[in-house]
Write a protein that holds these residues in place. Structure first.
Motif, PDB file in Angstrom:
ATOM      1  N   VAL A   1       7.004   0.762  -1.883  1.00 45.61           N
ATOM      2  CA  VAL A   1       5.930   0.659  -0.884  1.00 45.61           C
ATOM      3  C   VAL A   1       5.309  -0.728  -0.982  1.00 45.61           C
ATOM      4  CG1 VAL A   1       3.645   1.542  -0.235  1.00 45.61           C
ATOM      5  CG2 VAL A   1       5.456   3.140  -0.942  1.00 45.61           C
ATOM      6  N   ALA A   2       5.122  -1.396   0.156  1.00 51.81           N
ATOM      7  CA  ALA A   2       4.360  -2.648   0.198  1.00 51.81           C
ATOM      8  C   ALA A   2       2.953  -2.318   0.688  1.00 51.81           C
ATOM      9  CB  ALA A   2       5.025  -3.669   1.121  1.00 51.81           C
ATOM     10  N   ALA A   3       1.986  -2.379  -0.222  1.00 55.11           N
ATOM     11  CA  ALA A   3       0.608  -1.976   0.068  1.00 55.11           C
ATOM     12  C   ALA A   3      -0.230  -3.207   0.417  1.00 55.11           C
ATOM     13  CB  ALA A   3       0.014  -1.274  -1.155  1.00 55.11           C
TER      14      ALA A   3
ATOM     15  N   ALA B   1       1.282 -11.206   4.756  1.00 60.94           N
ATOM     16  CA  ALA B   1       0.488 -11.370   5.980  1.00 60.94           C
ATOM     17  C   ALA B   1       1.226 -10.842   7.203  1.00 60.94           C
ATOM     18  CB  ALA B   1       0.132 -12.840   6.177  1.00 60.94           C
ATOM     19  N   GLU B   2       2.565 -10.903   7.184  1.00 64.22           N
ATOM     20  CA  GLU B   2       3.389 -10.397   8.288  1.00 64.22           C
ATOM     21  C   GLU B   2       4.228  -9.247   7.759  1.00 64.22           C
ATOM     22  OE1 GLU B   2       3.384 -11.676  11.292  1.00 64.22           O
ATOM     23  OE2 GLU B   2       2.358 -13.597  10.939  1.00 64.22           O
ATOM     24  N   ARG B   3       4.577  -8.323   8.669  1.00 65.86           N
ATOM     25  CA  ARG B   3       5.432  -7.204   8.263  1.00 65.86           C
ATOM     26  C   ARG B   3       6.697  -7.703   7.559  1.00 65.86           C
ATOM     27  NH1 ARG B   3       9.847  -4.666   9.734  1.00 65.86           N
ATOM     28  NH2 ARG B   3      10.013  -2.410   9.513  1.00 65.86           N
ATOM     29  N   GLN B   4       7.301  -8.747   8.136  1.00 64.78           N
ATOM     30  CA  GLN B   4       8.554  -9.257   7.569  1.00 64.78           C
ATOM     31  C   GLN B   4       8.394  -9.701   6.115  1.00 64.78           C
ATOM     32  OE1 GLN B   4      10.864 -11.469  10.441  1.00 64.78           O
ATOM     33  NE2 GLN B   4      11.329 -12.989   8.893  1.00 64.78           N
TER      34      GLN B   4
ATOM     35  N   ALA C   1       3.575  -0.972   4.336  1.00 63.71           N
ATOM     36  CA  ALA C   1       2.345  -0.217   4.608  1.00 63.71           C
ATOM     37  C   ALA C   1       1.138  -1.129   4.449  1.00 63.71           C
ATOM     38  CB  ALA C   1       2.254   0.975   3.643  1.00 63.71           C
ATOM     39  N   ALA C   2       1.335  -2.414   4.696  1.00 61.94           N
ATOM     40  CA  ALA C   2       0.276  -3.402   4.424  1.00 61.94           C
ATOM     41  C   ALA C   2      -0.437  -3.870   5.686  1.00 61.94           C
ATOM     42  CB  ALA C   2       0.866  -4.597   3.682  1.00 61.94           C
ATOM     43  N   GLY C   3      -0.162  -3.215   6.819  1.00 62.66           N
ATOM     44  CA  GLY C   3      -0.782  -3.653   8.075  1.00 62.66           C
ATOM     45  C   GLY C   3      -2.248  -3.256   8.172  1.00 62.66           C
TER      46      GLY C   3
HETATM   47  O1  C5P Z   1       1.841  -3.507  13.167  1.00 63.64           O
HETATM   48  P1  C5P Z   1       2.976  -2.549  13.222  1.00 63.64           P
HETATM   49  O2  C5P Z   1       2.558  -1.192  13.726  1.00 63.64           O
HETATM   50  O3  C5P Z   1       4.213  -3.075  13.865  1.00 63.64           O
HETATM   51  O4  C5P Z   1       3.351  -2.308  11.699  1.00 63.64           O
HETATM   52  C1  C5P Z   1       4.487  -1.567  11.354  1.00 63.64           C
HETATM   53  C2  C5P Z   1       4.456  -1.274   9.865  1.00 63.64           C
HETATM   54  O5  C5P Z   1       4.477  -2.510   9.130  1.00 63.64           O
HETATM   55  C3  C5P Z   1       3.206  -0.502   9.429  1.00 63.64           C
HETATM   56  O6  C5P Z   1       3.607   0.548   8.549  1.00 63.64           O
HETATM   57  C4  C5P Z   1       2.378  -1.572   8.739  1.00 63.64           C
HETATM   58  O7  C5P Z   1       1.570  -1.068   7.688  1.00 63.64           O
HETATM   59  C5  C5P Z   1       3.441  -2.517   8.178  1.00 63.64           C
HETATM   60  N1  C5P Z   1       2.948  -3.906   7.972  1.00 63.64           N
HETATM   61  C6  C5P Z   1       3.034  -4.482   6.703  1.00 63.64           C
HETATM   62  N2  C5P Z   1       2.562  -5.760   6.486  1.00 63.64           N
HETATM   63  C7  C5P Z   1       1.982  -6.449   7.489  1.00 63.64           C
HETATM   64  C8  C5P Z   1       1.900  -5.881   8.797  1.00 63.64           C
HETATM   65  C9  C5P Z   1       2.399  -4.599   9.017  1.00 63.64           C
HETATM   66  O8  C5P Z   1       3.536  -3.848   5.773  1.00 63.64           O
HETATM   67  N3  C5P Z   1       1.501  -7.655   7.225  1.00 63.64           N
END
Ligand code: C5P
Length: 222
Positions: free
Chosen positions: A51-53, A78-81, A9-11
């Protein structure tokens, strides 16, 4: 429950327009993350939620979720992964099944979560919820010239939660080189089978402003 659910949830949520991290945007007066976690917590198989905030919001997210469900909150990357990897790092080894579920798929029904978990419990290493593709899909060149039409009957739109045997996800992440947009992609690269189960239209990813309008309407369905 024998299942841990990781919720990246960090996007930033830039495609949703201005207004802060996407998971904290309001839908019917509550943050998307609250809607998502409430449905995860309502799934009987779920024993642990991580949860990853956004790194600056860890304490705020802890307070926000405390009345919703018992959750562990870590700082995302910085990246979802990377956010997924940081959440995975706090799952105890005895947890057999790990699901990865985007906060942005805030209305995913508990029965989808249960069916993914059940398929992994039944012996599959990796399971993803999918829907058929409704649009005609073209492959195009960089100059927008159409190169061809893809046979959509063999295509699927992929949702979350994606489910894995714990060791399968851990090994796939450990071996990951380039960041991918989903976790099953890492398992595919490791050469293991990934199996589809039916997803749900309610598990739509809330990405663009129109999606928030659709999601508000879906919440009002009986
Ligand atoms: O950007 P996208 O919609 O693909 O993101 C999918 C999920 O990944 C979202 O719930 C977003 O909060 C999360 N995310 C994350 N860390 C990031 C980028 C995205 O946790 N750096």
């Amino acid at each position: 429950g024998d299942v841990a659910v990781l919720v990246p949830a960090a996007g930033a949520g830039l495609r949703l327009g201005p207004g802060g991290p996407k998971a904290l945007r309001l839908l019917a007066g509550e943050p998307l993350l609250v809607h998502a976690v409430r449905r995860v917590a309502a799934s009987p198989s779920v024993h642990l939620i991580v949860v990853a905030a956004p790194a600056t919001e860890v304490e705020a997210v802890r307070s926000l979720l405390a009345p919703v469900a018992p959750v562990t909150v870590v700082a995302g990357g910085a990246e979802r992964q990377e956010s997924v990897a940081r959440a995975l790092a706090v799952v105890p080894p005895e947890v057999g099944i790990v699901l990865v579920h985007d906060a942005a798929r805030a209305l995913t029904p508990p029965d989808v979560i249960e069916s993914v978990a059940a398929a992994v419990r039944g012996g599959l290493p990796a399971v993803i919820p999918v829907l058929p593709v409704v649009d005609t899909i073209k492959e195009v060149a960089p100059d927008e010239t159409v190169l061809g039409t893809v046979d959509r009957s063999v295509l699927r739109s992929v949702q979350t939660p994606q489910g894995f045997r714990h060791n399968v996800l851990a090994e796939a992440h450990a071996a990951a080189a380039d960041p991918l947009t989903d976790d099953a992609g890492l398992v595919e690269k490791a050469g293991l089978p990934v199996t589809c189960v039916p997803g749900s239209e309610l598990a739509m990813k809330i990405t663009r402003p129109l999606d928030l309008i659709l999601a508000e309407a879906l919440l009002k369905l009986p």
